[in-house]
Motif scaffolding. Sequence first.
Motif, mmCIF file in Angstrom:
data_model
loop_
_atom_site.group_PDB
_atom_site.id
_atom_site.type_symbol
_atom_site.label_atom_id
_atom_site.label_comp_id
_atom_site.label_asym_id
_atom_site.label_seq_id
_atom_site.Cartn_x
_atom_site.Cartn_y
_atom_site.Cartn_z
ATOM 1 N N ASN A 1 10.199 0.821 -5.332
ATOM 2 C CA ASN A 1 8.815 1.238 -5.120
ATOM 3 C C ASN A 1 7.837 0.570 -6.080
ATOM 4 O OD1 ASN A 1 10.510 4.064 -4.513
ATOM 5 N ND2 ASN A 1 9.092 3.383 -2.940
ATOM 6 N N TRP A 2 8.332 0.019 -7.137
ATOM 7 C CA TRP A 2 7.481 -0.659 -8.128
ATOM 8 C C TRP A 2 7.326 -2.146 -7.823
ATOM 9 C CZ3 TRP A 2 4.681 1.798 -11.719
ATOM 10 C CH2 TRP A 2 5.046 3.101 -12.056
ATOM 11 N N ILE A 3 7.976 -2.618 -6.770
ATOM 12 C CA ILE A 3 8.038 -4.045 -6.465
ATOM 13 C C ILE A 3 7.228 -4.361 -5.214
ATOM 14 C CG2 ILE A 3 9.606 -5.950 -5.884
ATOM 15 C CD1 ILE A 3 9.982 -4.835 -8.738
ATOM 16 N N CYS A 4 6.277 -5.280 -5.334
ATOM 17 C CA CYS A 4 5.516 -5.759 -4.187
ATOM 18 C C CYS A 4 6.388 -6.775 -3.447
ATOM 19 C CB CYS A 4 4.209 -6.417 -4.639
ATOM 20 S SG CYS A 4 3.323 -7.229 -3.307
ATOM 21 N N PRO A 5 6.597 -6.606 -2.142
ATOM 22 C CA PRO A 5 7.476 -7.533 -1.420
ATOM 23 C C PRO A 5 6.984 -8.978 -1.433
ATOM 24 C CG PRO A 5 6.436 -5.979 0.092
ATOM 25 C CD PRO A 5 6.081 -5.554 -1.286
ATOM 26 N N ALA A 6 5.687 -9.202 -1.456
ATOM 27 C CA ALA A 6 5.156 -10.572 -1.502
ATOM 28 C C ALA A 6 5.470 -11.223 -2.846
ATOM 29 C CB ALA A 6 3.650 -10.568 -1.243
ATOM 30 N N VAL A 7 5.349 -10.464 -3.925
ATOM 31 C CA VAL A 7 5.680 -10.988 -5.252
ATOM 32 C C VAL A 7 7.180 -11.252 -5.333
ATOM 33 C CG1 VAL A 7 5.753 -10.462 -7.727
ATOM 34 C CG2 VAL A 7 3.727 -9.880 -6.380
ATOM 35 N N GLN A 8 7.967 -10.336 -4.804
ATOM 36 C CA GLN A 8 9.425 -10.486 -4.823
ATOM 37 C C GLN A 8 9.839 -11.780 -4.118
ATOM 38 O OE1 GLN A 8 11.609 -8.941 -6.493
ATOM 39 N NE2 GLN A 8 13.552 -9.281 -5.502
ATOM 40 N N ARG A 9 9.249 -12.041 -2.967
ATOM 41 C CA ARG A 9 9.568 -13.260 -2.219
ATOM 42 C C ARG A 9 9.084 -14.498 -2.986
ATOM 43 N NH1 ARG A 9 9.035 -11.332 1.744
ATOM 44 N NH2 ARG A 9 7.052 -11.392 2.740
ATOM 45 N N ALA A 10 7.895 -14.424 -3.587
ATOM 46 C CA ALA A 10 7.360 -15.557 -4.343
ATOM 47 C C ALA A 10 8.243 -15.884 -5.548
ATOM 48 C CB ALA A 10 5.932 -15.265 -4.796
ATOM 49 N N LEU A 11 8.859 -14.873 -6.122
ATOM 50 C CA LEU A 11 9.758 -15.079 -7.264
ATOM 51 C C LEU A 11 11.177 -15.453 -6.831
ATOM 52 C CD1 LEU A 11 8.657 -12.129 -9.581
ATOM 53 C CD2 LEU A 11 8.131 -14.554 -9.849
ATOM 54 N N ARG A 12 11.377 -15.639 -5.539
ATOM 55 C CA ARG A 12 12.674 -16.002 -4.949
ATOM 56 C C ARG A 12 13.711 -14.896 -5.078
ATOM 57 N NH1 ARG A 12 12.546 -21.703 -3.791
ATOM 58 N NH2 ARG A 12 10.734 -22.623 -4.798
ATOM 59 N N ILE B 1 0.845 -1.205 0.000
ATOM 60 C CA ILE B 1 0.000 0.000 0.000
ATOM 61 C C ILE B 1 0.877 1.250 0.000
ATOM 62 C CG2 ILE B 1 -1.607 1.347 1.409
ATOM 63 C CD1 ILE B 1 -2.928 -1.346 2.189
ATOM 64 N N GLY B 2 1.945 1.230 0.774
ATOM 65 C CA GLY B 2 2.883 2.363 0.778
ATOM 66 C C GLY B 2 3.511 2.578 -0.583
ATOM 67 N N ASN B 3 3.883 1.479 -1.256
ATOM 68 C CA ASN B 3 4.437 1.588 -2.608
ATOM 69 C C ASN B 3 3.421 2.187 -3.567
ATOM 70 O OD1 ASN B 3 6.888 0.472 -1.905
ATOM 71 N ND2 ASN B 3 6.424 -1.554 -2.692
ATOM 72 N N LEU B 4 2.179 1.701 -3.493
ATOM 73 C CA LEU B 4 1.130 2.232 -4.372
ATOM 74 C C LEU B 4 0.928 3.727 -4.146
ATOM 75 C CD1 LEU B 4 -1.708 -0.437 -4.529
ATOM 76 C CD2 LEU B 4 -0.632 0.700 -6.452
ATOM 77 N N LYS B 5 0.913 4.140 -2.888
ATOM 78 C CA LYS B 5 0.726 5.568 -2.592
ATOM 79 C C LYS B 5 1.900 6.395 -3.078
ATOM 80 C CE LYS B 5 -2.672 5.173 1.012
ATOM 81 N NZ LYS B 5 -3.151 5.688 2.282
ATOM 82 N N GLY B 6 3.110 5.843 -2.978
ATOM 83 C CA GLY B 6 4.282 6.548 -3.494
ATOM 84 C C GLY B 6 4.225 6.707 -5.002
ATOM 85 N N VAL B 7 3.845 5.630 -5.694
ATOM 86 C CA VAL B 7 3.711 5.688 -7.151
ATOM 87 C C VAL B 7 2.596 6.668 -7.526
ATOM 88 C CG1 VAL B 7 3.083 4.333 -9.191
ATOM 89 C CG2 VAL B 7 4.699 3.405 -7.539
ATOM 90 N N TYR B 8 1.518 6.674 -6.736
ATOM 91 C CA TYR B 8 0.414 7.621 -6.981
ATOM 92 C C TYR B 8 0.910 9.065 -6.863
ATOM 93 C CZ TYR B 8 -3.472 10.675 -5.925
ATOM 94 O OH TYR B 8 -4.322 11.735 -5.917
ATOM 95 N N VAL B 9 1.672 9.361 -5.824
ATOM 96 C CA VAL B 9 2.168 10.731 -5.627
ATOM 97 C C VAL B 9 3.046 11.132 -6.816
ATOM 98 C CG1 VAL B 9 3.696 12.161 -4.207
ATOM 99 C CG2 VAL B 9 1.979 10.720 -3.118
ATOM 100 N N ALA B 10 3.886 10.211 -7.262
ATOM 101 C CA ALA B 10 4.725 10.505 -8.429
ATOM 102 C C ALA B 10 3.868 10.725 -9.674
ATOM 103 C CB ALA B 10 5.721 9.377 -8.663
ATOM 104 N N ALA B 11 2.862 9.891 -9.861
ATOM 105 C CA ALA B 11 1.982 10.040 -11.023
ATOM 106 C C ALA B 11 1.221 11.358 -10.963
ATOM 107 C CB ALA B 11 0.997 8.870 -11.100
ATOM 108 N N ASN B 12 0.743 11.701 -9.792
ATOM 109 C CA ASN B 12 0.024 12.954 -9.610
ATOM 110 C C ASN B 12 0.933 14.145 -9.933
ATOM 111 O OD1 ASN B 12 -2.254 14.477 -8.892
ATOM 112 N ND2 ASN B 12 -1.533 14.702 -6.795
ATOM 113 N N SER B 13 2.156 14.091 -9.447
ATOM 114 C CA SER B 13 3.124 15.163 -9.744
ATOM 115 C C SER B 13 3.440 15.215 -11.233
ATOM 116 C CB SER B 13 4.408 14.935 -8.944
ATOM 117 O OG SER B 13 4.152 14.991 -7.564
ATOM 118 N N TYR B 14 3.590 14.055 -11.839
ATOM 119 C CA TYR B 14 3.858 13.995 -13.273
ATOM 120 C C TYR B 14 2.727 14.647 -14.057
ATOM 121 C CZ TYR B 14 5.004 12.083 -17.873
ATOM 122 O OH TYR B 14 5.319 11.941 -19.203
#
Length: 180
Positions: free
Chosen positions: A95-106, A45-58
């Motif tokens: 910030n573009w990487i979900c930690p659960a996906v990262q762990r699942a991908l080893r 959720i923190g990553n999504l909000k960070g990406v949102y803030v960047a997108a909003n600024s963009y």
Amino acid sequence: MRTAVVGAFTLLELLTVIVIVSILVTMLVPVVRGVLGRADLQSCIGNLKGVYVAANSYVQDQGGWPQIPAKDIQSPAYAKAWQQAFAPYGIAKKNWICPAVQRALRNPDYEEDSNARVDYLASAFGEGARTPYKWPTHPWFVERGDVHGDGQMVIFANAEVKSLKEIFRHPVRSTVDSFP
């Protein structure tokens, strides 16, 4: 006179200790997984909000949404294009990487260009000025997969984050802000 007797554990005592420790470990594993899962969700959720803030600024700086072709969302080129678009706004590859996906991908090294990926997929908006603000119920980013158990995470134009299952349970969204 009393002498100290130094003795060894019996086999029965050792087996009892091993069984007790095994039971405790078995009880703790689900608790640790649950805590880890909630931590991953909050980080996501923190990553999504960070990406949102960047997108909003963009959007405010550039006047519109980044026009990055979505021909092959699996390719490192797609990921790098989004990472480069938002890099000036302080969004790192992490910030573009979900930690659960990262762990699942080893834990592949996402810093390497050949492993570049984004776990949050951007919605397509037209080239018009401020088009993302015209549809406040249209998601800006959607998590690539359901790794948190409640459907993909979605972030909207008003920075509201919800899971897909939550959206489907409550289809009428009453908290949408109005944008100019």
